[in-house]
Motif scaffolding. Sequence first.
Motif, PDB file in Angstrom:
ATOM      1  N   MET A  66      19.567  73.885  26.354  1.00  0.00           N
ATOM      2  CA  MET A  66      18.187  73.808  26.846  1.00  0.00           C
ATOM      3  C   MET A  66      17.361  72.921  25.931  1.00  0.00           C
ATOM      4  O   MET A  66      17.341  73.118  24.727  1.00  0.00           O
ATOM      5  CB  MET A  66      17.564  75.203  26.878  1.00  0.00           C
ATOM      6  N   LYS A  67      16.654  71.962  26.536  1.00  0.00           N
ATOM      7  CA  LYS A  67      15.770  71.088  25.774  1.00  0.00           C
ATOM      8  C   LYS A  67      14.370  71.686  25.768  1.00  0.00           C
ATOM      9  O   LYS A  67      13.790  71.926  26.814  1.00  0.00           O
ATOM     10  CB  LYS A  67      15.753  69.688  26.393  1.00  0.00           C
ATOM     11  N   ASN A  68      13.859  71.969  24.577  1.00  0.00           N
ATOM     12  CA  ASN A  68      12.519  72.532  24.404  1.00  0.00           C
ATOM     13  C   ASN A  68      12.233  73.650  25.400  1.00  0.00           C
ATOM     14  O   ASN A  68      11.307  73.564  26.198  1.00  0.00           O
ATOM     15  CB  ASN A  68      11.467  71.416  24.523  1.00  0.00           C
ATOM     16  N   PRO A  69      13.051  74.711  25.359  1.00  0.00           N
ATOM     17  CA  PRO A  69      12.878  75.779  26.351  1.00  0.00           C
ATOM     18  C   PRO A  69      11.585  76.572  26.162  1.00  0.00           C
ATOM     19  O   PRO A  69      11.093  76.726  25.042  1.00  0.00           O
ATOM     20  CB  PRO A  69      14.095  76.676  26.102  1.00  0.00           C
ATOM     21  N   SER A  70      11.053  77.063  27.269  1.00  0.00           N
ATOM     22  CA  SER A  70       9.866  77.927  27.233  1.00  0.00           C
ATOM     23  C   SER A  70      10.297  79.331  26.808  1.00  0.00           C
ATOM     24  O   SER A  70      11.485  79.667  26.874  1.00  0.00           O
ATOM     25  CB  SER A  70       9.236  77.988  28.621  1.00  0.00           C
ATOM     26  N   PRO A  71       9.347  80.174  26.399  1.00  0.00           N
ATOM     27  CA  PRO A  71       9.699  81.562  26.076  1.00  0.00           C
ATOM     28  C   PRO A  71      10.400  82.260  27.235  1.00  0.00           C
ATOM     29  O   PRO A  71      11.348  83.018  27.022  1.00  0.00           O
ATOM     30  CB  PRO A  71       8.348  82.207  25.765  1.00  0.00           C
ATOM     31  N   GLU A  72       9.985  81.977  28.474  1.00  0.00           N
ATOM     32  CA  GLU A  72      10.611  82.595  29.640  1.00  0.00           C
ATOM     33  C   GLU A  72      12.064  82.149  29.789  1.00  0.00           C
ATOM     34  O   GLU A  72      12.941  82.954  30.088  1.00  0.00           O
ATOM     35  CB  GLU A  72       9.821  82.269  30.917  1.00  0.00           C
ATOM     36  N   GLU A  73      12.308  80.860  29.565  1.00  0.00           N
ATOM     37  CA  GLU A  73      13.682  80.358  29.632  1.00  0.00           C
ATOM     38  C   GLU A  73      14.551  80.990  28.544  1.00  0.00           C
ATOM     39  O   GLU A  73      15.708  81.325  28.778  1.00  0.00           O
ATOM     40  CB  GLU A  73      13.699  78.829  29.487  1.00  0.00           C
ATOM     41  N   LEU A  74      13.977  81.158  27.360  1.00  0.00           N
ATOM     42  CA  LEU A  74      14.712  81.800  26.269  1.00  0.00           C
ATOM     43  C   LEU A  74      14.997  83.261  26.601  1.00  0.00           C
ATOM     44  O   LEU A  74      16.103  83.751  26.369  1.00  0.00           O
ATOM     45  CB  LEU A  74      13.941  81.682  24.953  1.00  0.00           C
TER      46      LEU A  74
END
Length: 82
Positions: A66-74
């Motif tokens: 993941m490139k620069n993932p958001s907190p939700e993606e994490l």
Amino acid sequence: MASKPILYGADWCKKTIAIQDYFKSRQVDYDYINVDESEEAMQAIKDMNRGRVRFPMVVVGEQKPMKNPSPEELDDALGQHH
């Protein structure tokens, strides 16, 4: 339990610091690889991004980097649902 995430980033990068803060706030154990200090890490970043230098990158187990993932993606990648 998801496997330990790996964060590829740089100490001066605000986005890298934000992801470190995310991991700390959720008490997630992670490995940090500073791309400024490792040719191998810089090459890994390029391999993940078709030859481009882009970070921060987060790798969780066998999932797609993941490139620069958001907190939700994490949260999703780590299986953390709040």
